[in-house]
Scaffold this motif. Structure first.
Motif, PDB file in Angstrom:
ATOM      1  N   TYR A 190      42.532  44.877 -15.523  1.00 19.33           N
ATOM      2  CA  TYR A 190      42.923  43.517 -15.180  1.00 19.33           C
ATOM      3  C   TYR A 190      44.251  43.161 -15.852  1.00 19.33           C
ATOM      4  N   SER A 246      46.395  37.470 -14.717  1.00 14.52           N
ATOM      5  CA  SER A 246      45.292  37.877 -15.592  1.00 14.52           C
ATOM      6  C   SER A 246      44.096  38.390 -14.828  1.00 14.52           C
ATOM      7  N   ASN A 247      43.722  37.675 -13.768  1.00  8.29           N
ATOM      8  CA  ASN A 247      42.472  38.017 -13.101  1.00  8.29           C
ATOM      9  C   ASN A 247      42.674  38.822 -11.824  1.00  8.29           C
ATOM     10  N   TRP A 286      44.472  42.543 -29.434  1.00 12.25           N
ATOM     11  CA  TRP A 286      43.496  42.171 -28.408  1.00 12.25           C
ATOM     12  C   TRP A 286      42.370  41.327 -29.006  1.00 12.25           C
ATOM     13  N   ALA A 311      41.442  38.008 -27.198  1.00 14.41           N
ATOM     14  CA  ALA A 311      40.019  37.703 -27.026  1.00 14.41           C
ATOM     15  C   ALA A 311      39.658  36.405 -27.741  1.00 14.41           C
ATOM     16  N   PHE A 324      28.007  42.311 -33.470  1.00 12.86           N
ATOM     17  CA  PHE A 324      28.957  42.122 -32.373  1.00 12.86           C
ATOM     18  C   PHE A 324      28.927  43.314 -31.423  1.00 12.86           C
ATOM     19  N   LEU A 325      28.952  44.510 -31.997  1.00 13.11           N
ATOM     20  CA  LEU A 325      28.984  45.708 -31.148  1.00 13.11           C
ATOM     21  C   LEU A 325      27.711  45.822 -30.334  1.00 13.11           C
ATOM     22  N   LYS A 335      35.618  44.003 -10.766  1.00 16.71           N
ATOM     23  CA  LYS A 335      36.351  45.271 -10.910  1.00 16.71           C
ATOM     24  C   LYS A 335      36.484  45.701 -12.366  1.00 16.71           C
ATOM     25  N   ARG A 390      35.877  47.577 -15.582  1.00 17.97           N
ATOM     26  CA  ARG A 390      35.249  48.860 -15.919  1.00 17.97           C
ATOM     27  C   ARG A 390      35.238  49.007 -17.431  1.00 17.97           C
TER      28      ARG A 390
HETATM   29  F1  1DX Z   1      35.417  45.985 -29.817  1.00 18.10           F
HETATM   30  O1  1DX Z   1      38.398  51.241 -20.981  1.00 18.10           O
HETATM   31  C1  1DX Z   1      35.955  43.872 -29.025  1.00 18.10           C
HETATM   32  O2  1DX Z   1      39.984  45.773 -16.490  1.00 18.10           O
HETATM   33  C2  1DX Z   1      35.789  45.241 -28.825  1.00 18.10           C
HETATM   34  O3  1DX Z   1      38.030  52.515 -22.691  1.00 18.10           O
HETATM   35  C3  1DX Z   1      35.997  45.809 -27.574  1.00 18.10           C
HETATM   36  O4  1DX Z   1      38.462  47.362 -16.639  1.00 18.10           O
HETATM   37  C4  1DX Z   1      36.322  43.070 -27.972  1.00 18.10           C
HETATM   38  F2  1DX Z   1      39.780  37.713 -16.251  1.00 18.10           F
HETATM   39  C5  1DX Z   1      38.647  38.466 -18.522  1.00 18.10           C
HETATM   40  C6  1DX Z   1      39.240  39.415 -17.718  1.00 18.10           C
HETATM   41  C7  1DX Z   1      39.800  39.001 -16.397  1.00 18.10           C
HETATM   42  C8  1DX Z   1      38.146  38.787 -19.770  1.00 18.10           C
HETATM   43  F3  1DX Z   1      39.154  39.584 -15.445  1.00 18.10           F
HETATM   44  C9  1DX Z   1      38.792  41.059 -19.406  1.00 18.10           C
HETATM   45  F4  1DX Z   1      41.055  39.360 -16.311  1.00 18.10           F
HETATM   46  C10 1DX Z   1      36.965  41.607 -21.708  1.00 18.10           C
HETATM   47  C11 1DX Z   1      38.057  39.683 -22.641  1.00 18.10           C
HETATM   48  C12 1DX Z   1      36.528  41.966 -22.973  1.00 18.10           C
HETATM   49  C13 1DX Z   1      37.625  40.055 -23.923  1.00 18.10           C
HETATM   50  C14 1DX Z   1      37.703  46.355 -20.631  1.00 18.10           C
HETATM   51  C15 1DX Z   1      39.577  44.882 -20.534  1.00 18.10           C
HETATM   52  C16 1DX Z   1      37.912  46.699 -19.295  1.00 18.10           C
HETATM   53  C17 1DX Z   1      39.785  45.203 -19.208  1.00 18.10           C
HETATM   54  C18 1DX Z   1      39.185  49.189 -22.703  1.00 18.10           C
HETATM   55  C19 1DX Z   1      39.547  48.321 -23.857  1.00 18.10           C
HETATM   56  C20 1DX Z   1      39.267  50.611 -23.127  1.00 18.10           C
HETATM   57  C21 1DX Z   1      36.588  45.608 -25.183  1.00 18.10           C
HETATM   58  C22 1DX Z   1      39.640  46.876 -23.458  1.00 18.10           C
HETATM   59  C23 1DX Z   1      38.072  45.880 -24.959  1.00 18.10           C
HETATM   60  C24 1DX Z   1      36.383  41.596 -25.429  1.00 18.10           C
HETATM   61  C25 1DX Z   1      38.325  45.072 -22.662  1.00 18.10           C
HETATM   62  O5  1DX Z   1      36.936  42.890 -25.677  1.00 18.10           O
HETATM   63  C26 1DX Z   1      38.514  51.521 -22.193  1.00 18.10           C
HETATM   64  C27 1DX Z   1      39.130  46.441 -17.151  1.00 18.10           C
HETATM   65  C28 1DX Z   1      38.210  40.093 -20.223  1.00 18.10           C
HETATM   66  C29 1DX Z   1      37.720  40.448 -21.544  1.00 18.10           C
HETATM   67  C30 1DX Z   1      36.851  41.192 -24.079  1.00 18.10           C
HETATM   68  C31 1DX Z   1      38.534  45.446 -21.246  1.00 18.10           C
HETATM   69  C32 1DX Z   1      38.939  46.113 -18.584  1.00 18.10           C
HETATM   70  C33 1DX Z   1      36.355  45.008 -26.510  1.00 18.10           C
HETATM   71  C34 1DX Z   1      36.522  43.634 -26.726  1.00 18.10           C
HETATM   72  N1  1DX Z   1      38.347  46.254 -23.542  1.00 18.10           N
HETATM   73  C35 1DX Z   1      39.303  40.715 -18.154  1.00 18.10           C
END
Ligand code: 1DX
Length: 186
Positions: free
Chosen positions: A2, A38-39, A73, A78, A96-97, A113, A115
């Motif tokens: 995203y 963003s989305n 991030w 976040a 949290f995890l 979408k 992943r």
């Molecule tokens: F430890 O794929 C703490 O696009 C952590 O291996 C880990 O597939 C916090 F609006 C809204 C949107 C949107 C919110 F759609 C994402 F745009 C998600 C916000 C998670 C906060 C995963 C981002 C998949 C995009 C991926 C590493 C590495 C997870 C990124 C971190 C909290 C997030 O995040 C990999 C995608 C959010 C959103 C969080 C992530 C996709 C994470 C964490 N991920 C999109």
């Protein structure tokens, strides 16, 4: 991924190096996008190309960019955009995890979408755990190191993260040893 992810890379670079450096990075990456939505979902190549170009322009290894990005991030993207969900997800790193799958399911209900990676924890002690990371994507172990460092800071219990088993070196998946020095205040 995203657009939120690419936007976050942009925000991190602009914060530390300014707009003109970001424009150079985008040009070097061959990314012709004025404003990331963003989305909306973008090809993962966009993100990888931006990180690669940032590495070249800033003269630091891509791994280091990814570690910084992981921290950014958690501590900016976040927390600022999803503060409520971040707080609800737990008061300590292990909690949290454990709740991260719920967090991701909620986001994925609105943005199908998505992943997200999967994290599993094992070998808990008072001041350590093993983190198992399963991803659809390759090369992002340093990003996870930064994510954990960011969570450590967020919870006031800074962590040390060591990649103990690497998928890139033939392991089934990436395994990290995550340690902190003091039990968090209740
Ligand atoms: F430890 O794929 C703490 O696009 C952590 O291996 C880990 O597939 C916090 F609006 C809204 C949107 C949107 C919110 F759609 C994402 F745009 C998600 C916000 C998670 C906060 C995963 C981002 C998949 C995009 C991926 C590493 C590495 C997870 C990124 C971190 C909290 C997030 O995040 C990999 C995608 C959010 C959103 C969080 C992530 C996709 C994470 C964490 N991920 C999109």
């Amino acid at each position: 991924m995203y657009g939120m992810v690419n936007k976050a890379v942009e925000e991190m670079v602009v914060m530390h190096h300014g707009e003109p450096v970001w424009e150079r990075i985008k040009a070097k990456a061959g990314v012709d996008v004025d404003v990331f939505m963003s989305n909306e979902s973008y090809s993962d190549d966009v993100t990888y190309d931006l990180v690669g170009a940032a590495s070249e322009v800033l003269g630091v290894p891509a791994e280091q960019i990814l570690i910084g990005f992981g921290e950014h991030w958690v501590l900016h993207t976040a927390q600022e955009g999803y503060g409520g969900l971040m707080i609800a997800a737990g008061k300590t790193l292990p909690e949290f995890l454990k709740n991260l799958p719920n967090f991701h399911s909620r986001v994925a209900m609105i943005f199908p979408k998505l992943r997200p990676p999967r994290f599993e924890c094992s070998d808990f002690t008072d001041r350590s755990l093993r983190l198992h990371y399963f991803s659809h994507r390759v090369g992002l172990a340093p990003f996870v190191v930064g994510l954990m460092q960011g969570l450590g800071k967020m919870f006031g219990t800074p962590v040390t993260v060591r990649l103990a088993e690497a998928k890139a070196a033939g392991a089934d998946h990436d395994v990290f040893d995550v340690t902190w020095t003091s039990a968090p205040a209740a």
